[in-house]
Design a protein around this motif. Sequence first.
Motif, short mmCIF file in Angstrom:
data_model
loop_
_atom_site.label_atom_id
_atom_site.label_comp_id
_atom_site.label_asym_id
_atom_site.label_seq_id
_atom_site.Cartn_x
_atom_site.Cartn_y
_atom_site.Cartn_z
N LYS A 72 -3.92 -3.23 -5.23
CA LYS A 72 -4.55 -3.13 -3.92
C LYS A 72 -4.78 -4.49 -3.28
O LYS A 72 -4.83 -4.60 -2.05
N ARG B 258 -1.00 2.50 -1.99
CA ARG B 258 -0.87 3.02 -0.62
C ARG B 258 -1.89 2.42 0.32
O ARG B 258 -1.64 2.27 1.52
N LYS B 259 -3.06 2.06 -0.20
CA LYS B 259 -4.09 1.46 0.65
C LYS B 259 -4.29 0.01 0.21
O LYS B 259 -5.28 -0.33 -0.43
N TYR B 260 -3.34 -0.84 0.56
CA TYR B 260 -3.43 -2.26 0.20
C TYR B 260 -4.33 -2.97 1.21
O TYR B 260 -4.15 -2.83 2.42
N GLU B 261 -5.29 -3.74 0.69
CA GLU B 261 -6.20 -4.50 1.56
C GLU B 261 -6.53 -5.82 0.89
O GLU B 261 -7.28 -5.87 -0.08
N ASP C 265 -11.25 3.94 -2.39
CA ASP C 265 -9.90 4.48 -2.48
C ASP C 265 -9.95 5.99 -2.58
O ASP C 265 -10.86 6.55 -3.20
N ASP C 266 -8.97 6.64 -1.98
CA ASP C 266 -8.91 8.09 -1.98
C ASP C 266 -8.39 8.59 -3.32
O ASP C 266 -7.27 8.25 -3.71
N GLU D 129 -2.02 8.14 6.46
CA GLU D 129 -0.90 7.20 6.45
C GLU D 129 0.12 7.72 7.46
O GLU D 129 0.87 8.67 7.19
N SER E 114 -13.25 -1.49 0.22
CA SER E 114 -13.23 -0.11 0.71
C SER E 114 -12.99 0.86 -0.45
O SER E 114 -12.39 0.52 -1.46
#
Length: 625
Positions: free
Chosen positions: A128, A173-176, A112-113, A234, A110
């Motif tokens: 991540k 912050r966006k761990y996948e 990331d912002d 979040e 995905s």
Amino acid sequence: MIKKTVGVISLSTIIFVSACKSGQTKMNLKQKETSTANKEVVYQVFTRLFGNKNTTNKPWGTIEENGVGKFNDFTDVALNEIKDLGVTYIWYTGVPHHALVRDYTAIGISNDDPEVIKGRAGSPYAVKDYYNVNPDLAVDPVNRLQEFESLIKRTHKAGMKVLIDIVPNHIARKYEGKTNPVGIKDFGAEDDVTVEYKRDNNFYYITKTQFEVPNGVVPLNGEKNLLIDGYFEENPAKWTGNGSRMAKPDKNDWYETVKINYGIRPNGSKDFPELPPGFETKSYQDHFDFWKNKDVPNSWIKFKDIALYWTAKGVDGFRFDMAEMVPVEFWSYMNSAIKVNNPDAFLLAEVYNPKEYRNYIHLGKMDYLYDKVETYDKLKDIIQGKSAPNELTIIQAGLEDIEHNMLHFLDNHDEQRLASEQFAGTPQKGKPLMVYSTTVGTSPTMVYFGQEVGEAGKENAGFGTQTRTSIFDYIGVPNHQRWMNDGMFDGGQLKKQEKKLRDFYKRLLNFSIRSSALMGKYQEIQTFNEGSTRGYAPGIYAFARWSQDQKLIIVTNFSWLTDSYFELKIPSDIIQKWNLKDGRYTLTDQIYQNNSIILKVVKGDGTATIKIAPSESFIYQLEMN
């Protein structure tokens, strides 16, 4: 993580440095478990930058504009050249997949912002996905893990061992986790998000509150991007990596990361078993046995599994980021598990509180800590004329029982480059610091790639700060690129002084890893000479190192202003310990081996006439007939 920027160069007379008390360095149980027959040398490479041949260096440049290095750039030739420099470990920095601004959706990753990413290439300390590697580093991102596994094998084939980072305090912050092993669930997947804290939650929550992007954050330097809209999803918000409990952290907080919960309640109390009294003297096996049947927080298990995953792939050790922000009991749990799996694992921690050093070594079962806030900071002050070096004597004496555990460095990804104007000013002025750092103790020495050819970190990379080589941007490293010479790794583009500097590092580091004396006894002879030896200028420092079969006198000149000519006095107790009778002995410099002097022993006292230039150092070895 990036820390403070300090220092403005000061032109003043630079004075000597010293070291610890006489006698052999004490060895506790921990040191016996990890001691080696020879010194180790760690070569830190920022993996993304090492093989980059592009010299455009546009601030905030894309991969297409500024280029990026790959795992495959570490060819057999490159690795053999690093090995020949005198290196025993390579720390590949920035390997685990971290958040970055690049579209890899075609391979299932995905986007990331950018509003929660520092720079364009992203911070290596906002991981991540711990079970895979940075796709930027692969020729074929689909096979990125296999490309790194091949690099591990090539490194071992070249005769070196592999270190990578683990960052237990915080994650992106966006761990996948896209390639988790069977049974492994992502961080936070099973959390109860209705409460601020629960022991087995992986995060701390700011309940019923949406995360807000900090004021003043300008992602991508104002460039347009579809994901830049002032919003990051979040909800509920999580505590930020540096401990901020604000749903809208400050722009100076580690806003791109979230803090991991290790069972420390919000009031600071512990929600897990503690080690019994006396465990500071116990072995890693005893620590492993203690935790074997204990109920521990879920985050502990997750990070232990991550470490053992990489150990199984051939990784020989880890550098742990901001280790002191995680409870020492967790380190006992994880490090003992690593050591049971691989007793020779090299475990290095970033710890900046001297009061906690022994806890993280003895209770946390760390092999090595950064000797940053004492030795490194004091050397920096000395070379800038801000401090008298006498305090180094106090520092080294205070570390005597753990000196083997305190890794020495002058350059790394967080710090200003040694050759920068804000540190030593020139690579030449950094040379006596390097001799001191390498020879004063039995601990490992660390070199940051490019240091050995005088890299000064002058590029404006974008988010990164000048005087440091950026860890957030796609950028080239000019001095290093000249050594790399378009992938031939032969120094073909280096300037004359850069070639000489690398030769100095090569001689010094190779001597250090082969010297038995540098793993032996130490005695400072500075106080014996300072103030009583004519011509012994303020920039001179001297000490002795020895083993049964090697005797050394090390003399270095921290002044870049004056030559010094003097008769160095060798105390009678050293003469006795070396079993020297009255007479004349040859001392030969081991760096360049083109300078020999005579040690005269008369009535049990020794003297040697020395002439030393500014920023010059000698490692004199006693030649025994």
